[in-house]
Design a protein around this motif. Structure first.
Motif: not given
Length: 690
Positions: A242-244, A251, A263, A246, A234, A220, A237, A111
């Motif tokens: 997987d928010r890496s 945010i 999210l 953004i 977005f 992703s 996510a 992460d």
């Protein structure tokens, strides 16, 4: 006797509506366990278990109404035991010193940190000159410096040279305790590396977990390639967790507009997805009369939606928030299959009990509190509305009113918890949610399902294009709302009893039947008054001994403009006045001369010094009542000494003004000796459990 008779009659009137209180009393027992300052011995758990059994047996000799009282006590005791057993079941070694050297381990999670650095969670850890019995089961390492020699993936065994230290305690007494969270994640050390990460052994290609992870990564990348810029990030996510990709600006906009919950794969996403799938399957089966005449289409639709929810849970990485959402949705879908009403307070209570039994530590987290607060409030309000004649409203207006009302109810239910945990209030959150959530439910999530369904025949671009339109709207709403003047307000952290009083009052209003529910307003009002009167510390000292904060006429003044940034930011946020650390350093409140700071707090004078040379220049205590230093201070000083040795032992320190005198409280004073805070507690209690 009259009181008992009155109580008996009152509880008899609640029969049929008492199940909702089961997780409440069970949760009270969990809260009691975490509130203890000393870790209970094994014998204590034996005594509590016996007392629980006695409570269950005693109920047989009580009148019908009063029988719920010993059962409530039994639930409280059971919650305490379950929390204690869970805490001991996850016990693993915790690093008790600062380590630098080679680190080897298998990657289990990847992460990013708050500073956007890539982080690796490692298990099967090997550290130099450390026996397996003392080696943490898991460590987390942030990657800095020159990387790129390896693209880490779960399952790989990697080697690196890095710094590790024990999980950090609260930055102030009563603050968030990362040590406790790390304990339940079996995380025994955290650190960083500035050297390249290298591959020691390749991942096991036959691992099921690795196969799922590779599929997540592939989806992703596929989504981000099809949808450029923040739309793809977005979409990735909400589809894979997987928010890496953004950006921090996006945010921040989502948080300011109270849309950050879109999210995280949580109850909203699970509800929207399973609701859409349930509706599609049911209507599709209704087109097959031969089947629906012999089989209950509704149950088959619920079964299909449950399978999709399970797949979504696996694809999202199976984090705690998604697990909680899956349990809630699963309980409701199973209720449909059993010919029970899905959206009831009983279903919410069952879901809460499952979560609390599996993860009792979730009780104090904002995710659990906000999820169940919103769900319980929505079920209760719409249950009350069923008794209202809505036929007078125009048919076309009803969906709009439903969206506005649900956003309002959920926002009001979660606002106190969000403000308490994050010290932030979104003033236009209702507007943003009314504009964005319907698009999320009617465009984004259905389009995501459509993209996945069409992917095998190469037409996923259709679903992703529609999905991109919806996401663009959500991001525009977040940007515009966040840009409104006064969009975000800040509040100081409440005293410990506040959220408990607020929750008890709200639960009485929701669960109690009859006019007696109005009594729940009293603890809610009391909570607001206590919160408003909560005192912030006049003095704060970080456990490093290098940062001191004093409450001055313009807010908290800090002893240095940079360094100890996490503690500085947390202090200012908890004050309800977040500003840049450098700006807080310029505030009046202390006299600063290079590495020496002097403060006068009421009748108490404080001197803080950094470094050996600055300490050497201090004669005794220079007339101060308190001396703070990041060095070891020898004995014989005629004042209270907060040096690095003491601060490492007791943690950060806060000072409160009491009749012009300064009363000091440490992290240890508040948290006590628990498994996650003290090696003494671990050495005293863990051997008896093994």
């Amino acid at each position: 006797m009259r009181l008992l008779t009155w109580l008996d009659r009152g509880l008899l009137g609640q029969q049929g509506h008492l199940f909702g209180w089961v997780p409440v009393f069970f949760g009270a027992g969990i809260a009691l366990y975490f509130g203890l300052r000393v870790e209970p011995a094994v014998a204590v758990y034996g005594g509590v278990a016996l007392a629980t059994l006695v409570c269950v047996l005693v109920r047989r000799w009580l009148p019908d109404g009063l029988r719920v009282l010993p059962m409530a006590a039994a639930l409280v005791l059971a919650g305490l035991v379950v929390a204690g057993v869970r805490a001991h079941a996850v016990a693993e070694p915790v690093l008790d010193f600062r380590y630098y050297g080679p680190i080897e381990g298998r990657v289990v999670e990847i992460d990013r940190s708050a500073s956007d650095a890539r982080r690796l969670m490692l298990d099967s850890v090997v550290l130099r000159n450390m026996s397996p019995a003392r080696t943490p089961a898991r460590v987390r390492v942030s990657l800095h410096g020159r990387q790129g020699f390896l693209d880490p993936a779960p399952g790989q065994t990697v080697i690196l040279t890095g710094h590790l230290s024990p999980p950090a305690g609260p930055v102030e007494p009563g603050g968030f305790d990362f040590r406790r969270m790390a304990w339940f994640e079996k995380l025994g050390a955290v650190g960083y590396t500035r050297t390249p990460v290298l591959l020691a052994r390749a991942a096991d290609a036959e691992s099921a977990g690795l196969a799922i992870y590779r599929l997540r990564v592939a989806i992703s990348a596929w989504v981000q390639e099809a949808l450029p810029d923040e739309r793809g990030a977005f979409a990735a996510a909400i589809m894979t967790g997987d928010r890496s990709a953004i950006g921090q600006d996006v945010i921040e906009d989502l948080r300011a507009a109270n849309l950050a919950h879109l999210l995280a794969i949580s109850g909203l996403h699970m509800g929207l997805l399973t609701g859409f799938v349930f509706s599609v399957i049911r209507h599709a089966l209704l087109l097959w009369p031969g089947f629906t005449l012999r089989r209950p289409a509704k149950k088959y639709a619920a079964m299909g939606a449950l399978l999709v929810a399970a797949g979504y849970y696996a694809m999202s990485g199976g984090n705690v928030a998604t697990e909680r959402a899956f349990i809630m949705v699963g309980v409701m879908l199973v209720a449909v299959m059993l010919d029970r009403r899905a959206l009831t307070l009983r279903a919410v209570a069952i879901a809460a009990m499952i979560v609390l039994v599996l993860r009792p530590e979730a009780l104090s987290g904002p995710g659990f509190q906000m999820s169940f607060a919103a769900t319980a409030a929505l079920v209760a309000v719409f249950g009350w509305l069923r008794r209202v004649d809505m036929d007078r409203l125009p048919r076309r207006l009803r969906p709009v009113l439903g969206v506005v009302l649900s956003s309002l109810v959920a926002g009001l239910a979660t606002a106190p918890f969000a403000a308490a945990h994050f010290n932030q209030v979104s003033h236009y959150g209702l507007l943003a949610n009314v504009l964005a959530v319907p698009v999320m439910g009617t465009v984004v999530m259905p389009a995501a399902v459509l993209a996945v369904v069409l992917a095998p025949i190469g037409l996923s671009v259709v679903g992703l294009w529609v999905m991109g339109l919806g996401i663009r709207w959500i991001l525009v709403v977040a940007d515009r709302v966040a840009g409104l003047e006064g969009a975000v307000g800040h509040v100081h952290s409440p005293a410990p009893p506040v959220l408990g009083l607020m929750a008890v009052g709200a639960l009485v209003v929701i669960l109690w039947q009859g006019h007696g529910r109005l009594a729940g307003l009293a603890p809610m009002v009391l909570a607001g008054l206590v919160w408003a009167g909560t005192e912030r510390p006049a003095l704060l000292v970080a456990d490093s001994g290098t940062l001191v904060g004093v409450m001055g006429p313009e807010g908290r003044a800090l002893s240095k403009p940079r360094g100890d940034g996490f503690a500085a930011r947390a202090w200012l946020e908890n004050d309800g006045a977040p500003v840049a650390q450098a700006q807080a350093h310029e505030r009046p409140g202390m006299r600063i001369a290079s590495r020496r700071q002097e403060m006068q707090i009421g009748a108490t004078s404080v001197v803080a010094v950094r470094g050996k040379m600055a300490l050497a220049e201090v004669a005794d205590c220079d007339g101060a009542a308190i001396l703070v230093s990041n060095q070891r201070v020898g004995p014989g000083r005629d004042c209270t000494v907060l040096d690095i040795a003491r601060l490492r032992d007791v943690g950060a320190v806060a000072g409160y003004l009491r009749n012009e005198a300064l009363e000091l409280v440490s992290v240890r004073d508040r948290s006590g000796d628990r498994l996650w805070t003290s090696a003494r507690a671990r050495n005293a209690t863990l051997p008896a459990w093994r």
